[in-house]
Design a protein around this motif. Structure first.
Motif, short mmCIF file in Angstrom:
data_model
loop_
_atom_site.label_atom_id
_atom_site.label_comp_id
_atom_site.label_asym_id
_atom_site.label_seq_id
_atom_site.Cartn_x
_atom_site.Cartn_y
_atom_site.Cartn_z
N CYS A 1 33.29 -35.92 -4.98
CA CYS A 1 34.47 -35.61 -5.74
C CYS A 1 34.55 -34.19 -5.69
O CYS A 1 33.46 -33.73 -6.45
N VAL A 2 35.35 -33.55 -5.54
CA VAL A 2 35.39 -32.00 -5.65
C VAL A 2 35.57 -31.65 -6.97
O VAL A 2 35.34 -30.59 -7.18
N TYR B 1 40.41 -35.59 -2.56
CA TYR B 1 39.32 -35.08 -3.45
C TYR B 1 38.06 -35.84 -3.47
O TYR B 1 37.16 -35.44 -4.07
N SER B 2 37.85 -36.74 -2.74
CA SER B 2 36.37 -37.60 -2.64
C SER B 2 35.88 -37.78 -1.42
O SER B 2 34.69 -38.31 -1.31
N GLY B 3 36.55 -37.46 -0.09
CA GLY B 3 35.97 -37.67 1.21
C GLY B 3 35.97 -39.02 1.66
O GLY B 3 35.17 -39.22 2.65
N VAL B 4 36.66 -40.08 0.87
CA VAL B 4 36.52 -41.32 1.60
C VAL B 4 38.11 -41.80 1.67
O VAL B 4 38.79 -41.92 0.67
N SER B 5 38.45 -42.44 2.76
CA SER B 5 39.89 -42.67 2.91
C SER B 5 40.28 -44.34 2.64
O SER B 5 41.36 -44.58 2.53
N ASP B 6 39.27 -45.00 2.42
CA ASP B 6 39.46 -46.21 2.09
C ASP B 6 39.08 -46.74 0.83
O ASP B 6 38.78 -48.01 0.36
N TYR B 7 39.16 -45.70 -0.42
CA TYR B 7 38.66 -45.82 -1.81
C TYR B 7 39.17 -47.24 -2.47
O TYR B 7 38.80 -48.07 -2.90
N PHE B 8 40.54 -47.05 -2.44
CA PHE B 8 41.39 -48.11 -3.17
C PHE B 8 41.06 -49.72 -2.59
O PHE B 8 40.74 -50.37 -3.36
N LYS B 9 41.04 -49.95 -1.20
CA LYS B 9 40.84 -51.05 -0.80
C LYS B 9 39.26 -51.71 -1.24
O LYS B 9 39.01 -52.51 -1.60
N VAL B 10 38.33 -50.48 -0.85
CA VAL B 10 37.15 -50.93 -1.19
C VAL B 10 36.88 -51.16 -2.51
O VAL B 10 36.10 -52.17 -3.16
N ALA B 11 37.39 -50.28 -3.43
CA ALA B 11 36.95 -50.37 -4.93
C ALA B 11 37.80 -51.34 -5.87
O ALA B 11 37.04 -52.13 -6.43
N THR B 12 38.91 -51.92 -5.22
CA THR B 12 39.59 -52.96 -5.78
C THR B 12 38.85 -54.40 -5.51
O THR B 12 38.52 -55.33 -6.45
N ARG B 13 38.26 -54.44 -4.17
CA ARG B 13 37.67 -55.58 -3.86
C ARG B 13 36.38 -55.80 -4.65
O ARG B 13 36.23 -56.67 -5.04
N ALA B 14 35.69 -54.81 -4.79
CA ALA B 14 34.56 -54.67 -5.85
C ALA B 14 34.91 -55.14 -6.99
O ALA B 14 34.02 -55.91 -7.83
#
Ligand code: SF4
Length: 284
Positions: A69-70, A173-186
């Motif tokens: 994260c920047v 801002y954080s260098g990952v393009s799949d954050y929403f999908k990954v984080a919501t599943r987690a």
């Protein structure tokens, strides 16, 4: 049962970055190899009231991070790794026990995702020596669902960020393009395994707190995050944080180069109240 050691092996896929690094000989995208690195540990009084309680949360800060994260407020530890110590699983177990002896209400693992296989071993070792306080997994939520499932026997409380509801932002801002999908599943798996937050004598003993740091000039993102939580999580406890200040590379992004102003904070607070959100709202 997940073989978590195998997930690291000689081609690490422990976290959603799946960078396939051989951590026995080099460092992965999380900037760490296969040995535990901690920056510090101590009693911490600045967490949500049921986490810090009267005697403090036994916080262990791990070095490195699987995100970048920047605006990271812990960047000397997570990104630059300017000071850290390498320890083994037995030494980490001793730290857990020391914090318990100092009356910590819980152990608070800060940025643990890239060391989770080693941390679980430490928890096992510590338990054999009488460790019995709740374990908090304090995460960006950029975690694999199967790892969260595995953690069911080790973790009691999740302090889980939901930073973005927008992939463009998470990439920028954080260098990952799949954050929403990954984080919501987690987060859904965290809720499934631990359920809503449970308190005993005003202290958290089990469950989930979802944290959201409100970023300046990104209020629509924050609203979408809150919408997702109320639509998908049963009886959520949300911790809305206004502690943002421009750190690390934030000054390179004009919209992130100042603190959140009162009008933006009030806007998101009003929205949270309208949604009937229950939780913790940080005072400036
Ligand atoms: S934990 Fe580190 S080495 Fe393993 S996949 Fe994630 S970023 Fe790569």
């Amino acid at each position: 049962m997940l073989d978590i050691e195998k997930l690291v092996g000689t081609s690490c896929r422990l976290c959603p970055r799946n960078c396939k690094t051989n951590r026995n000989i080099e460092t992965g995208l999380c900037k760490t190899n296969n040995k535990i690195e901690i920056a510090s540990f101590n009693l911490h009084f600045g967490e949500e009231p049921p986490i810090s309680g009267n005697y403090g949360s036994g916080t262990v800060f791990f070095a490195g991070c699987n995100m970048a994260c920047v605006f990271c407020q812990n960047y000397p530890i997570s990104q630059l790794k300017s000071a850290y110590k390498t320890i083994d699983e037995y030494a980490l177990a001793d730290i857990f026990l020391e914090l318990q002896n100092r009356k910590a209400h819980n152990i608070n693992l800060v940025t643990p995702s890239h060391f989770v296989h080693l941390i679980c071993k430490s928890i096992e070792i510590a338990r054999q020596k009488g460790f019995n306080i709740p374990v908090c997994y304090n995460t960006s939520s950029y975690d694999k669902v199967e790892v969260i499932e595995y953690l069911n026997d080790y973790v009691d409380i999740y302090l889980a960020d939901l930073k973005y509801a927008d992939d463009e932002l998470s990439y920028k801002y954080s260098g990952v393009s799949d954050y929403f999908k990954v984080a919501t599943r987690a987060i859904i798996k965290m809720q499934e395994t631990k359920g809503p937050l449970i308190l005993k004598n005003n202290l958290a003993i089990k469950g989930l707190i979802i944290r959201h740091l409100v970023l300046p000039n990104n209020i629509e993102n924050s609203k979408k995050v809150l919408d997702w939580i109320v639509d998908n999580i049963d009886k959520p406890t949300i911790s809305l944080m206004r502690q943002y200040f421009p750190a690390y590379k934030a000054s390179l992004y004009p919209e992130l180069s100042k603190k959140l102003n009162n009008s933006q904070w009030n806007n998101i607070l009003d929205y949270a109240y309208k949604l009937g959100i229950d939780g913790y709202f940080q005072v400036a």
